[in-house]
Design a protein around this motif. Structure first.
Motif, PDB file in Angstrom:
ATOM      1  N   PHE A  83      11.252  17.025  48.340  1.00 31.78           N
ATOM      2  CA  PHE A  83      12.664  17.306  48.045  1.00 31.78           C
ATOM      3  C   PHE A  83      13.542  16.112  48.438  1.00 31.78           C
ATOM      4  O   PHE A  83      14.367  15.637  47.655  1.00 31.78           O
ATOM      5  CB  PHE A  83      13.114  18.568  48.800  1.00 31.78           C
ATOM      6  N   PHE A  84      13.345  15.624  49.664  1.00 34.75           N
ATOM      7  CA  PHE A  84      14.183  14.509  50.140  1.00 34.75           C
ATOM      8  C   PHE A  84      13.840  13.200  49.431  1.00 34.75           C
ATOM      9  O   PHE A  84      14.710  12.339  49.246  1.00 34.75           O
ATOM     10  CB  PHE A  84      14.059  14.358  51.663  1.00 34.75           C
ATOM     11  N   LEU A  97      16.340  20.117  42.571  1.00 33.58           N
ATOM     12  CA  LEU A  97      16.477  21.569  42.459  1.00 33.58           C
ATOM     13  C   LEU A  97      15.410  22.133  41.528  1.00 33.58           C
ATOM     14  O   LEU A  97      14.873  23.225  41.756  1.00 33.58           O
ATOM     15  CB  LEU A  97      17.883  21.931  41.967  1.00 33.58           C
ATOM     16  N   HIS A  98      15.103  21.388  40.461  1.00 28.29           N
ATOM     17  CA  HIS A  98      14.035  21.803  39.550  1.00 28.29           C
ATOM     18  C   HIS A  98      12.694  21.816  40.278  1.00 28.29           C
ATOM     19  O   HIS A  98      11.872  22.729  40.095  1.00 28.29           O
ATOM     20  CB  HIS A  98      13.971  20.855  38.349  1.00 28.29           C
ATOM     21  N   PHE A  99      12.469  20.809  41.120  1.00 23.01           N
ATOM     22  CA  PHE A  99      11.249  20.781  41.930  1.00 23.01           C
ATOM     23  C   PHE A  99      11.160  22.031  42.809  1.00 23.01           C
ATOM     24  O   PHE A  99      10.097  22.660  42.901  1.00 23.01           O
ATOM     25  CB  PHE A  99      11.203  19.530  42.810  1.00 23.01           C
ATOM     26  N   TYR A 101      12.469  24.977  42.350  1.00 19.58           N
ATOM     27  CA  TYR A 101      12.189  26.148  41.520  1.00 19.58           C
ATOM     28  C   TYR A 101      10.714  26.197  41.115  1.00 19.58           C
ATOM     29  O   TYR A 101      10.052  27.234  41.245  1.00 19.58           O
ATOM     30  CB  TYR A 101      13.078  26.118  40.271  1.00 19.58           C
ATOM     31  N   GLU A 102      10.189  25.055  40.633  1.00 18.13           N
ATOM     32  CA  GLU A 102       8.818  25.023  40.163  1.00 18.13           C
ATOM     33  C   GLU A 102       7.822  25.178  41.313  1.00 18.13           C
ATOM     34  O   GLU A 102       6.771  25.809  41.172  1.00 18.13           O
ATOM     35  CB  GLU A 102       8.538  23.725  39.397  1.00 18.13           C
ATOM     36  N   GLN A 103       8.155  24.596  42.477  1.00 14.04           N
ATOM     37  CA  GLN A 103       7.256  24.728  43.619  1.00 14.04           C
ATOM     38  C   GLN A 103       7.230  26.168  44.123  1.00 14.04           C
ATOM     39  O   GLN A 103       6.175  26.682  44.521  1.00 14.04           O
ATOM     40  CB  GLN A 103       7.667  23.771  44.745  1.00 14.04           C
ATOM     41  N   LEU A 104       8.382  26.827  44.070  1.00 18.15           N
ATOM     42  CA  LEU A 104       8.443  28.239  44.451  1.00 18.15           C
ATOM     43  C   LEU A 104       7.613  29.080  43.486  1.00 18.15           C
ATOM     44  O   LEU A 104       6.882  29.995  43.900  1.00 18.15           O
ATOM     45  CB  LEU A 104       9.892  28.713  44.479  1.00 18.15           C
ATOM     46  N   ARG A 105       7.710  28.777  42.196  1.00 14.88           N
ATOM     47  CA  ARG A 105       6.922  29.474  41.189  1.00 14.88           C
ATOM     48  C   ARG A 105       5.427  29.309  41.442  1.00 14.88           C
ATOM     49  O   ARG A 105       4.648  30.258  41.374  1.00 14.88           O
ATOM     50  CB  ARG A 105       7.244  28.893  39.807  1.00 14.88           C
ATOM     51  N   ALA A 106       5.035  28.069  41.719  1.00 14.68           N
ATOM     52  CA  ALA A 106       3.621  27.786  41.975  1.00 14.68           C
ATOM     53  C   ALA A 106       3.145  28.504  43.234  1.00 14.68           C
ATOM     54  O   ALA A 106       2.022  29.041  43.273  1.00 14.68           O
ATOM     55  CB  ALA A 106       3.412  26.281  42.115  1.00 14.68           C
TER      56      ALA A 106
END
Length: 415
Positions: A83-84, A97-99, A101-106
């Protein structure tokens, strides 16, 4: 020996199905799950009976799994580091922010599948940022195999991808690529400390295509019917240019370099924009190709057909010469099939094809596009002799690429 494999990363069939079919043929006790399996096109349907895909739950978040996923992400060093990195190095807040979202999905996907605890080997295909999110969620003690396909190593160079892939390779147990040249690129790009992890493993070929070519090799009536149907020439030398619609195939450079050929009246060019290009890109690219072909003043056909099975096998037998000079490549399955069909192949010397030389295959190389016209003319002037020389490629391909040793090597890597 582990026999239970979960396959993550890119789920595109054109490498997966051939690999795991060969693996299951070698040892039927393997259990293989590919949660994100997808066909290359609607026409390219492969046998999926080798997979146990009902054993996994695809992306479908629930309240419980999302809450657990949030907790895991908030406790993850990898999550904060990435993220940083995106925020302060790439300076792209939206992307960060997209990262998230996608990491949470994964993470939620992994939670719903109990982190695939019952699996011993995690095989990741295509080393690119967006296909490696789950790698950092693999439980400790599990075997991680990371496989480069080619373009993921040769055509991606953005800073986040480099950062993410380098981190992934550090976690990998084994890294595979298809040739000694590609291994050197991996080590040069990501660090020589990875040397002990990198193994060379060629992907198994689609044996059915080779069997179909054998079946139709001398079936001139079927080949002529195919030529009529798809506007190949029956009295000129059919020359296939490139293996897909991707601009990286250098179709335009090839066409323009043939302006000085003295044999333009003897050749018929075939360009198949069958895949690896979007509808919008194809529309614009076709116009460029049409203009270039008009200037060349040579008979030709532009196709958009994705050939499968019998048609694909016959298409290999219907051409006589293949010009393959893309920007980069790993090992071209199309080139191998056309060599098997006794096509005369002209390819770029810049491509990492020592494996083909090791297999004792005969083909021609050019060092730049200025050489292409003269090289083609020399081949056409001696066409019958050159065609005769290509016949021995069939057995060399059988001996080297269609052998149990290929599957055995993968079995040792994945176990």
């Amino acid at each position: 020996m582990s026999k239970k494999i979960v396959v993550l990363g890119l789920g595109q069939n054109n490498f997966l199905s051939f690999l795991y079919a060969a693996l299951k043929k070698y040892d039927a006790t393997y259990s293989i799950t590919v949660p994100f399996y997808n066909e290359l096109t609607k026409d390219s349907v492969h046998d999926t009976s080798m997979y146990n895909n009902n054993d996994s739950i695809k992306y479908k978040n629930t309240g419980t799994s999302l809450i657990q996923g949030i907790g895991i992400c908030l406790l993850s060093k990898h999550f904060y580091e990435t993220f940083f990195f995106i925020v302060f190095v790439e300076k792209k807040l939206g992307k960060s922010l997209h990262f998230c979202y996608e990491q949470l999905r994964a993470t939620s996907f992994f939670v719903r599948n109990n982190s695939f605890q019952d699996y011993d080997t995690f095989h990741f295909h295509f080393m690119q940022y967006s296909y490696l999110r789950e790698l950092f969620l693999v439980p400790k003690g599990k075997k991680i195999v990371c496989s480069f396909w080619g373009s993921d190593l040769l055509r991606t160079n953005d800073i986040l991808n480099f950062y993410f892939v380098k981190k992934a390779l550090r976690r990998a147990t084994v890294i595979t690529c298809q040739s000694i040249e590609l291994k050197e690129i991996v080590l040069s790009k990501f660090g020589r400390n990875l040397a002990d992890k990198v193994q060379i493993a060629i992907f198994p070929v689609y044996e059915k295509i080779y069997d179909l070519m054998d079946l139709n090799y001398n079936n001139q009536e079927t080949i002529d019917l195919f030529k009529s149907k798809f506007n190949y020439s029956k009295d000129k030398i059919n020359i296939l240019i490139g293996h897909s619609g991707s601009i990286a195939n250098n179709h335009l450079k090839i066409i323009n370099s043939l302006q000085n050929s003295r044999n333009k009246d003897k050749i018929h060019l075939i360009i198949n924009l069958n895949y690896a290009i979007t509808a919008n890109e194809k529309k614009a690219y076709k116009l460029e190709l049409i203009d270039a072909l008009k200037n060349l003043d040579c008979s030709h056909v532009i196709l958009e057909k994705f050939f499968v099975n019998d048609e694909l096998a016959i298409s290999r037998l219907a051409s006589e010469i293949f010009i393959h000079a893309p920007i980069s490549d790993a090992l071209s399955g199309t080139m191998l099939e056309l060599l098997y069909a006794s096509n005369i192949v002209i390819t770029g010397s810049w491509l990492p094809y020592k494996t083909y030389r090791k297999a004792k295959l005969d083909y021609f190389e050019i060092y730049n596009f200025l050489e292409l016209s003269e090289k083609l003319d020399v081949i056409i002037d001696n066409f019958d002799n050159e065609k005769e020389m290509m016949l021995k490629n069939k057995q060399s391909i059988r001996d080297y690429f269609i052998s149990e040793s290929v599957a055995k090597n993968w079995s040792q890597i994945l176990s």
